[in-house]
Design a protein around this motif. Structure first.
Motif, mmCIF file in Angstrom:
data_model
loop_
_atom_site.group_PDB
_atom_site.id
_atom_site.type_symbol
_atom_site.label_atom_id
_atom_site.label_comp_id
_atom_site.label_asym_id
_atom_site.label_seq_id
_atom_site.Cartn_x
_atom_site.Cartn_y
_atom_site.Cartn_z
ATOM 1 N N SER A 180 57.636 44.087 -57.953
ATOM 2 C CA SER A 180 57.808 44.159 -56.498
ATOM 3 C C SER A 180 56.512 43.967 -55.739
ATOM 4 O O SER A 180 56.525 43.656 -54.553
ATOM 5 C CB SER A 180 58.426 45.506 -56.116
ATOM 6 O OG SER A 180 59.701 45.653 -56.711
ATOM 7 N N VAL A 181 55.377 44.205 -56.396
ATOM 8 C CA VAL A 181 54.069 44.024 -55.768
ATOM 9 C C VAL A 181 53.256 43.062 -56.621
ATOM 10 O O VAL A 181 53.175 43.209 -57.843
ATOM 11 C CB VAL A 181 53.317 45.363 -55.642
ATOM 12 C CG1 VAL A 181 51.920 45.129 -55.078
ATOM 13 C CG2 VAL A 181 54.088 46.331 -54.761
ATOM 14 N N THR A 205 53.874 41.953 -51.012
ATOM 15 C CA THR A 205 55.188 42.431 -51.416
ATOM 16 C C THR A 205 56.203 41.806 -50.464
ATOM 17 O O THR A 205 55.930 40.792 -49.839
ATOM 18 C CB THR A 205 55.237 43.968 -51.398
ATOM 19 O OG1 THR A 205 56.492 44.406 -51.925
ATOM 20 C CG2 THR A 205 55.060 44.535 -49.987
ATOM 21 N N THR A 206 57.364 42.411 -50.361
ATOM 22 C CA THR A 206 58.398 41.910 -49.451
ATOM 23 C C THR A 206 58.783 42.991 -48.453
ATOM 24 O O THR A 206 58.510 44.179 -48.662
ATOM 25 C CB THR A 206 59.660 41.491 -50.231
ATOM 26 O OG1 THR A 206 60.205 42.657 -50.881
ATOM 27 C CG2 THR A 206 59.336 40.421 -51.263
ATOM 28 N N TYR A 207 59.453 42.571 -47.380
ATOM 29 C CA TYR A 207 59.944 43.541 -46.413
ATOM 30 C C TYR A 207 60.888 44.549 -47.081
ATOM 31 O O TYR A 207 60.885 45.740 -46.748
ATOM 32 C CB TYR A 207 60.676 42.826 -45.277
ATOM 33 C CG TYR A 207 59.771 42.188 -44.245
ATOM 34 C CD1 TYR A 207 58.391 42.331 -44.302
ATOM 35 C CD2 TYR A 207 60.316 41.438 -43.202
ATOM 36 C CE1 TYR A 207 57.581 41.753 -43.347
ATOM 37 C CE2 TYR A 207 59.504 40.849 -42.245
ATOM 38 C CZ TYR A 207 58.136 41.006 -42.327
ATOM 39 O OH TYR A 207 57.325 40.430 -41.380
ATOM 40 N N LYS A 208 61.689 44.082 -48.032
ATOM 41 C CA LYS A 208 62.636 44.975 -48.703
ATOM 42 C C LYS A 208 61.900 46.102 -49.427
ATOM 43 O O LYS A 208 62.259 47.275 -49.310
ATOM 44 C CB LYS A 208 63.502 44.199 -49.697
ATOM 45 C CG LYS A 208 64.451 45.093 -50.505
ATOM 46 C CD LYS A 208 65.395 44.296 -51.371
ATOM 47 C CE LYS A 208 66.216 45.192 -52.279
ATOM 48 N NZ LYS A 208 66.866 46.310 -51.571
ATOM 49 N N LEU A 242 54.523 36.847 -39.532
ATOM 50 C CA LEU A 242 53.736 37.390 -40.625
ATOM 51 C C LEU A 242 52.967 38.588 -40.075
ATOM 52 O O LEU A 242 52.037 38.434 -39.291
ATOM 53 C CB LEU A 242 52.768 36.334 -41.163
ATOM 54 C CG LEU A 242 51.963 36.725 -42.405
ATOM 55 C CD1 LEU A 242 52.885 36.949 -43.599
ATOM 56 C CD2 LEU A 242 50.920 35.662 -42.720
ATOM 57 N N MET A 243 53.366 39.784 -40.484
ATOM 58 C CA MET A 243 52.729 40.988 -39.962
ATOM 59 C C MET A 243 51.328 41.163 -40.544
ATOM 60 O O MET A 243 51.064 40.756 -41.675
ATOM 61 C CB MET A 243 53.565 42.231 -40.303
ATOM 62 C CG MET A 243 54.755 42.439 -39.408
ATOM 63 S SD MET A 243 55.244 44.187 -39.325
ATOM 64 C CE MET A 243 55.630 44.559 -41.016
ATOM 65 N N SER A 259 63.368 39.234 -47.523
ATOM 66 C CA SER A 259 62.538 38.571 -48.515
ATOM 67 C C SER A 259 61.199 38.095 -47.941
ATOM 68 O O SER A 259 60.358 37.560 -48.661
ATOM 69 C CB SER A 259 63.276 37.374 -49.126
ATOM 70 O OG SER A 259 63.483 36.365 -48.145
ATOM 71 N N GLN A 260 60.993 38.318 -46.632
ATOM 72 C CA GLN A 260 59.761 37.881 -45.973
ATOM 73 C C GLN A 260 58.542 38.544 -46.617
ATOM 74 O O GLN A 260 58.569 39.720 -47.000
ATOM 75 C CB GLN A 260 59.828 38.247 -44.483
ATOM 76 C CG GLN A 260 58.592 37.906 -43.670
ATOM 77 C CD GLN A 260 58.433 36.412 -43.440
ATOM 78 O OE1 GLN A 260 59.388 35.653 -43.579
ATOM 79 N NE2 GLN A 260 57.231 36.003 -43.101
ATOM 80 N N THR A 261 57.456 37.817 -46.728
ATOM 81 C CA THR A 261 56.229 38.325 -47.347
ATOM 82 C C THR A 261 55.501 39.314 -46.436
ATOM 83 O O THR A 261 55.427 39.120 -45.216
ATOM 84 C CB THR A 261 55.278 37.159 -47.679
ATOM 85 O OG1 THR A 261 55.897 36.336 -48.669
ATOM 86 C CG2 THR A 261 53.941 37.669 -48.205
ATOM 87 N N LEU A 262 54.972 40.358 -47.049
ATOM 88 C CA LEU A 262 54.159 41.344 -46.344
ATOM 89 C C LEU A 262 52.904 41.588 -47.183
ATOM 90 O O LEU A 262 52.994 41.931 -48.371
ATOM 91 C CB LEU A 262 54.925 42.667 -46.160
ATOM 92 C CG LEU A 262 54.147 43.827 -45.529
ATOM 93 C CD1 LEU A 262 53.745 43.489 -44.101
ATOM 94 C CD2 LEU A 262 54.989 45.103 -45.562
ATOM 95 N N TYR A 263 51.744 41.425 -46.593
ATOM 96 C CA TYR A 263 50.496 41.578 -47.333
ATOM 97 C C TYR A 263 50.021 43.033 -47.322
ATOM 98 O O TYR A 263 50.297 43.788 -46.381
ATOM 99 C CB TYR A 263 49.423 40.647 -46.770
ATOM 100 C CG TYR A 263 49.707 39.207 -47.098
ATOM 101 C CD1 TYR A 263 49.388 38.681 -48.346
ATOM 102 C CD2 TYR A 263 50.352 38.374 -46.168
ATOM 103 C CE1 TYR A 263 49.679 37.359 -48.664
ATOM 104 C CE2 TYR A 263 50.649 37.058 -46.478
ATOM 105 C CZ TYR A 263 50.320 36.555 -47.730
ATOM 106 O OH TYR A 263 50.627 35.256 -48.051
#
Length: 340
Positions: free
Chosen positions: A2-3, A23-26, A63-64, A119-123
């Motif tokens: 997940s990461v 990781t992902t928003y989920k 993209l946050m 499924s959006q990417t989160l750094y």
């Protein structure tokens, strides 16, 4: 997994491993969002209207900015390759959100919208620190510009939430708990948090009603940053352990339960830890009686007694090896020089 971790390096100031990854928003909603409730009084989330724009942007697949999460791991092995991603997976319930509480709260609100893409990417930025002191240093430097929670408030919360007092043989109560039932001989959590603040700043004077709160907070942050945590130094956990040991003597325990004494002790011991760690509670009790006998020579109508108790107890403890060998009049003369 997940990461996913891209890179790891070391932060030399806080002697910690720092990793960057994604990781992902989920995963953020399922595993990171619950962490914002780990602190019982953590900085409250802002009105959701404040983050309405971010919520709309999330639904438009923005993209946050990266979140920062952290772990305290005293035995983390930095001498060999370690799977940081696996460590995060296995220890996520012990993590802290250092930066990104508002973004996680906004993300959680957006998840129920049909346009939400989990499924959006989160750094991520990840810090694995060997001690609470070093983690707190980084937390304060990260959040210095955020007004809703002052440095003093952060330290008060972290004293309760980060430190596990169950492994020391002293009772500690919050003001709320003491309002219901007072445990005889218990230490006040508020006094301990002030002692921790003094320990971090290296100063026994962190309250001054002559200076407005916002400016005092800036001074406190400056003091903490000037007193960078030392890799091989004394942690506040070590101080608590000495408080536990010395409190086996009732005279010492009564003395340490006085907030101003506790503050002075917590700062002074940073310079004399090796000496005091080898002192018996009975021997320390004799030293405390010497201190109190000399302290009675101060005229309470001429000075701020609380301020001088903090300063003189700090000076006595940090110079314990020599000052504890003084006789009463020698210590009185020394106090006269300090208070002149």
């Amino acid at each position: 997994m997940s990461v996913i971790i891209f890179d790891t390096t070391k932060d030399g100031v806080i002697d910690s491993i720092v990793a960057t990854g994604k990781t992902t928003y989920k995963y953020a909603i399922d595993s990171l969002y619950p962490l914002i409730d780990r602190f019982s009084a953590q900085r409250k989330t802002q009105d959701k209207k404040f983050y309405a724009r971010l919520e709309r942007d999330i639904l438009d697949k923005c993209l946050m900015p990266p979140l920062t999460i952290a772990f305290v791991e005293p035995n983390f092995d930095k001498t060999k390759e370690i799977d940081i991603a696996q460590y995060i997976e296995e220890n996520i319930n012990s993590g802290y959100v250092l930066d990104g509480i508002q973004r996680l709260s906004t993300l959680n609100r957006a998840k129920d919208n049909e346009r939400f893409d989990d499924s959006q990417t989160l750094y991520l930025n990840v810090i694995i620190s060997p001690s609470e002191d070093k983690l707190l240093y980084r937390m304060i430097t990260l959040n210095n510009g955020q007004k809703p929670m002052t440095p003093r408030h952060q330290i008060e919360i972290l004293t309760q939430e980060l430190f596990d007092f169950t492994d020391v043989n002293i009772d500690i109560q919050t003001e709320k708990e003491r309002g219901k039932t007072i445990v005889k001989g218990s230490f006040d959590l508020g006094d301990l948090s002030k002692a921790y603040l003094a320990f971090l700043t290296g100063s026994v004077n962190n309250d001054n009603n002559k200076i407005i709160g916002e400016k005092m907070d800036q001074i406190i942050v400056g003091r903490i940053m000037d007193n960078q945590p030392i890799a091989e130094g004394v942690d506040f956990k070590d101080v608590i352990k000495q408080i536990e040991k010395l409190s086996e003597d009732d005279t010492v325990k009564t003395w340490l339960k006085i907030g101003n004494n506790l503050i002075g002790f917590s700062v002074g011991i940073k310079s004399s830890y090796d000496v005091i760690a080898n002192i018996t509670p009975e021997k320390f009790s004799d030293s405390i009686e010497l201190f109190e006998s000399a302290f009675k020579s101060i005229n309470p109508s001429k000075v701020n007694l609380g301020k001088f108790r903090r300063e003189l107890s700090k000076n006595f403890i940090e110079n314990y090896a020599t000052h504890s060998e003084f006789d009463e009049m020698e210590l009185v003369e020394h106090f006269m020089e300090l208070t002149a």
